[in-house]
Structures are given as structure tokens and as C-alpha cells.
Enzyme design. Structure first.
Site, PDB file in Angstrom:
ATOM      1  CE1 TYR A 146      -3.602   2.614   0.643  1.00 58.29           C
ATOM      2  CE2 TYR A 146      -2.338   3.270   2.564  1.00 58.29           C
ATOM      3  CZ  TYR A 146      -3.371   3.503   1.679  1.00 58.29           C
ATOM      4  OH  TYR A 146      -4.156   4.621   1.824  1.00 58.29           O
ATOM      5  CG  ASP A 241       5.692   3.818   0.922  1.00 59.49           C
ATOM      6  OD1 ASP A 241       5.963   4.476   1.953  1.00 59.49           O
ATOM      7  OD2 ASP A 241       4.533   3.687   0.479  1.00 59.49           O
ATOM      8  CE  LYS A 269       0.696   4.959   8.415  1.00 55.39           C
ATOM      9  NZ  LYS A 269       0.789   4.286   7.130  1.00 55.39           N
TER      10      LYS A 269
HETATM   11  C1  LIG Z   1       0.216   4.851   5.728  1.00 53.53           C
HETATM   12  C2  LIG Z   1       0.989   4.604   4.498  1.00 53.53           C
HETATM   13  C3  LIG Z   1       0.965   5.481   3.399  1.00 53.53           C
HETATM   14  C4  LIG Z   1       0.018   6.644   3.331  1.00 53.53           C
HETATM   15  O1  LIG Z   1       0.267   7.600   4.316  1.00 53.53           O
HETATM   16  P1  LIG Z   1      -0.919   8.611   4.720  1.00 53.53           P
HETATM   17  O2  LIG Z   1      -0.273   9.525   5.710  1.00 53.53           O
HETATM   18  O3  LIG Z   1      -2.018   7.772   5.261  1.00 53.53           O
HETATM   19  O4  LIG Z   1      -1.313   9.329   3.481  1.00 53.53           O
HETATM   20  C5  LIG Z   1       1.808   5.239   2.344  1.00 53.53           C
HETATM   21  N1  LIG Z   1       2.654   4.191   2.345  1.00 53.53           N
HETATM   22  C6  LIG Z   1       2.709   3.334   3.369  1.00 53.53           C
HETATM   23  C7  LIG Z   1       3.702   2.215   3.340  1.00 53.53           C
HETATM   24  C8  LIG Z   1       1.873   3.500   4.477  1.00 53.53           C
HETATM   25  O5  LIG Z   1       1.911   2.607   5.471  1.00 53.53           O
END
Ligand SMILES: *Cc1c(COP(=O)(O)O)cnc(C)c1O
Length: 432
Positions: A146, A241, A269
Site C-alpha cells: 500500500y 516506501d 507516520k
Molecule cells: C500509511 C501509508 C501510506 C500513506 O500515508 P498517509 O499519511 O495515510 O497518506 C503510504 N505508504 C505506506 C507504506 C503506508 O503505510
């Protein structure tokens, strides 16, 4: 035993009048578990309280940011002090330099970064950068990873070796999804085939190096190294990511842990200490493509917001204390091994996946590398477990595909108690 959840239920009824599904982010709606969402009133350390004053040991941690637990005193103090001088200026502040220096000076790869306001924004900008820097359009992503709600990444694979993106969301033009190629994790040959087929068209390969949004699909180091080698061979960029793994799998995240050098890293995060911050970064050379130095435009009214920066600074400063990660990982291993011992003694078809302070309960006995190895039917067990945990004071994110997080605020007493309640939950599920 009947637990009072009347206030939450009432608030949810009101929320449904205002928000689609009653929420501002879909998984909060509790659709994949039973009952209505709990409205949270307060958090302190490892505990949260709902509006009916039920108390929980929390393993959601706002989905990852709260590595120090709720209302960490230093973070609260930093926010409170900063906010006295105003909340936003749309001009540079010294706090941006401070957070950037904490990150860049302590990271093995980064030379320059750019702050944004969410993980999604970080990923979206990283893709634009990769396309701008390579002059190519296509992106390879992996099934089960994701990357936020970026248009071209809300795509999952169908069957077959190569699947052109079929969007998982309405509202995304086919032409966008067509620029995304989705591959299964852990299949080097599938990757090589696609790189050959689309030679000189692939701008970047993007991966969650510790995939933690569709179960916890820990990869072999060799697969991540293979990605690096292939990116070099085919002239595409490697994007890690690290919105979850950044500052979680050690301060240097997965890049440091696996000794793989991505070209661009995205954060979110933890970097904002519980406030909305994202970031992306890489070498000075690659970042020179970003406006105003270079041709790739990216901007933000609230980017580098001082209040959010101060929360990030107060958080990362604590993570840099010697022994921080060792202690957190040690606690998590102990916690997971207590549950695992129970599972083994009862021979339940379940195992715990754990890496650093992240864990996931897999309702299967096989090691799982790929999204499609997760049996959707096994989610019925999670649903039962979730209900048992809520009834007994343990809060997990309301989906069996989501991981749990241990924070520095969890005490050994919390963890022993939670391990016991989880074990009892498994007894409840499998002994009926
Ligand atoms: C949470 C998450 C996102 C998106 O971040 P948001 O602050 O919710 O937009 C993107 N990549 C990964 C791996 C994530 O866990």
C-alpha cells in the site's frame, strides 16, 4: 458481561450524517469486524480510553506514528511551546532545519529531503520525481503493498504473470492505471520478464521494503538486493516506501537494516510524531530535480508546519537515545514469543510474524511472502479475536490485514496481560 458502548454508538450515528460511512478514513468504520467504531477520548502511554470510559491497551498506535505511545510528555511540551508563537507562516522556520538535520545527519543515504503533509503526498511526489528524473512513465509496484491513495498506485494485480493495472478504486482513469505494472512480491523472474518487455519505459520500482499493510509480508534480503541490481541494470530508480518502516525498523529504516540503497525514500507516520507530516528524500543529485532547483514541481501551503515539525523533533530525538531500538525490539520479541508458545502448546493453525516492533497474527501455519497467500476466509478468525480483545481491554486496528505496533510506552505488565488475553482469545476461537 456486557460492556457499555452507548456513547460511541450515539456519536457514530451522528457521524454517519456528516461523513461517508461515518468516518474520515475507511478502515475506521469497523466494516471488517463486528460492532460500531469506538470513539476515542483520551490516550496516555500505551493506553486509550473510549467515550464510555472503557480502557484499552493499544496496539494500533494511530496506525504506526506513536512509537513513543500516546501523549508523550516531551512531544506535548514541544507542541505546546511552539504553538504559543503561532501555528503557520508559509515562510521558512528554524524548526524545519532542526528536523531535517536530525533525519539527514543520522541516516546512511539521505542527503536532501522535502517535507510534505502526509505519506500519500510523499509517495505521489516521489513518483513525479522519478518520472521527471528518468523521462519515463511506467511504475512497477507489488501486490499487497500500500502506498497511500495515490491514483496510479491504487491498483492491484489480477491473475497471470504480468497484469496491467486494473484500478481498485472508482474514479481512476484507465490510462493512469495502465502506467502501473503490478507484480507479486518475491518473484525475481516475473520482475526480470517485465523489465525486459518494457525496456526504457520503467521510471521506478516502488516497494514497501517491509510490507505491512496487507499482513506482514517480510521479504528476504536477497529480493530487496535483487531489486537494486535490476534497477541499476535497467536504468530505473528504486523507491523505498518507508512510511511505516522509517524510524521503526531502526532509525535508518529498512534501507539501513537490509543494507540496500534506494534512490528515493518516502516517510510519514513516525516522522511527524503524531501530527501530519510526510517527507521524501534521496541524494542531493536526485533532489536537485525538485522545484525551485529543478523542473519537477511540488509545493504545500502547510508543508514544514512549525507545530508538526516540533512534534517530529521531540520524537526523533528520543529515538536516537542509545539502546532505544534494542529495548523496543526486545519487548516485542518477548511479547510475541509468549503468544507463540501458547499457540504451539495448543497446535493452533496460527503463527506470529514479527519484525522490529511490528507484529501480525497470521491464521496459517505457512510463512507468507505474498498477498495472495493470505486466505480471505481466515479473516473470520480475526473478527472473532477482535471482538474478544475489545471485550477484554485490548485494542487492535479493526482489520485482520493490519499489523500491530508495540511502543516504547508498553510496560512489561501491559505486554504480559495482553499476551494472556490474546492467548485466551485464540482458545475461545479454536475450542468451540
Ligand atoms: C500509511 C501509508 C501510506 C500513506 O500515508 P498517509 O499519511 O495515510 O497518506 C503510504 N505508504 C505506506 C507504506 C503506508 O503505510
Amino acid at each position: 458481561m456486557s460492556i457499555n458502548r452507548d456513547t460511541s454508538a450515539h456519536l457514530f450515528e451522528i457521524a454517519k450524517k456528516y461523513f461517508p460511512g461515518g468516518v474520515n478514513s475507511p478502515v475506521r468504520a469497523f466494516r471488517s469486524v463486528e460492532g460500531t467504531p469506538l470513539f476515542i477520548k483520551k490516550g496516555r502511554g500505551s493506553h486509550i480510553w473510549d467515550e464510555d470510559d472503557n480502557e484499552f491497551i493499544d496496539f494500533c498506535g494511530s496506525w504506526g506514528p506513536l512509537i513513543l505511545g500516546h501523549a508523550n510528555p516531551n512531544v506535548i511540551q514541544a507542541i505546546t511551546e511552539t504553538i504559543q508563537s503561532g501555528t503557520s507562516f508559509g515562510a521558512p522556520t528554524r524548526l524545519e532545519n532542526e528536523l531535517a538535520s536530525l533525519i539527514v545527519d543520522n541516516h546512511p543515504i539521505l542527503e536532501k529531503i522535502r517535507f510534505v503533509s502526509s505519506g500519500t503526498e510523499a509517495v505521489m511526489s516521489a513518483l513525479r520525481l522519478a518520472r521527471g528524473a528518468t523521462g519515463r512513465n511506467k511504475i512497477i509496484k507489488f501486490e499487497g503493498c500500500y502506498h497511500g491513495h495515490v491514483d496510479s498506485l491504487l491498483v492491484k494485480a489480477g491473475s497471470g504473470l504480468v497484469t496491467f493495472g486494473i484500478s481498485t478504486s472508482a474514479g481512476i482513469p484507465e490510462s493512469f492505471a495502465a502506467e502501473t505494472i503490478v507484480l507479486p512480491l518475491n518473484e525475481p523472474f516475473a520482475l526480470e520478464a517485465v523489465l525486459q518487455q518494457f525496456e526504457n519505459q520503467i521510471a521506478a520500482i516502488i516497494i514497501e521494503p517491509i510490507p505491512a499493510n496487507n499482513g506482514l509480508l517480510v521479504q528476504n534480503k536477497s529480493f530487496l538486493q535483487y531489486l537494486r541490481t535490476k534497477c541499476d541494470e535497467y536504468g530505473c530508480l528504486l523507491i523505498f516506501d518507508e512510511v511505516i518502516s522509517g524510524f521503526r525498523a531502526g532509525f535508518g529504516g529498512a534501507a539501513e537494516k537490509y543494507e540496500v540503497r534506494p534512490d528515493i525514500i518516502t516517510f510519514g507516520k513516525i516522522v511527524g510524531g503524531g501530527l501530519p507530516v510526510g517527507a521524501y528524500g534521496g541524494s542531493a543529485e536526485i533532489m536537485s530535480y525538485i522545484s525551485p532547483d529543478g523542473p519537477v514541481y511540488q509545493a504545500g501551503t502547510l508543508s514544514g508546519n512549525p507545530v508538526a515539525m516540533s512534534a517530529g523533533i521531540a520524537t526523533l530525538t528520543q529515538l536516537l537515545q542509545p539502546g532505544f531500538y534494542e529495548s523496543l525490539e526486545g519487548k516485542t520479541i518477548q511479547f510475541c514469543s509468549e503468544i507463540s508458545a501458547h499457540i504451539q502448546s495448543k497446535q493452533y493453525p496460527v503463527h506470529l510474524v514479527q519484525i522490529d516492533s511490528i507484529f501480525w497474527i497470521a491464521f496459517s501455519t505457512d510463512r507468507i511472502f505474498q498477498a495472495e497467500q493470505i486466505d480471505p476466509d481466515s479473516m473470520k478468525y480475526f473478527k472473532q479475536l477482535h471482538r474478544h480483545l475489545l471485550d477484554n481491554g485490548v485494542y487492535f486496528g479493526p482489520s485482520g490485514y493490519e499489523v500491530g505496533f508495540v511502543s516504547a510506552a508498553h510496560t512489561s505488565e501491559d505486554l504480559e496481560k495482553a499476551a494472556q488475553i490474546i492467548s485466551e482469545g485464540l482458545d475461545f476461537i479454536f475450542n468451540v
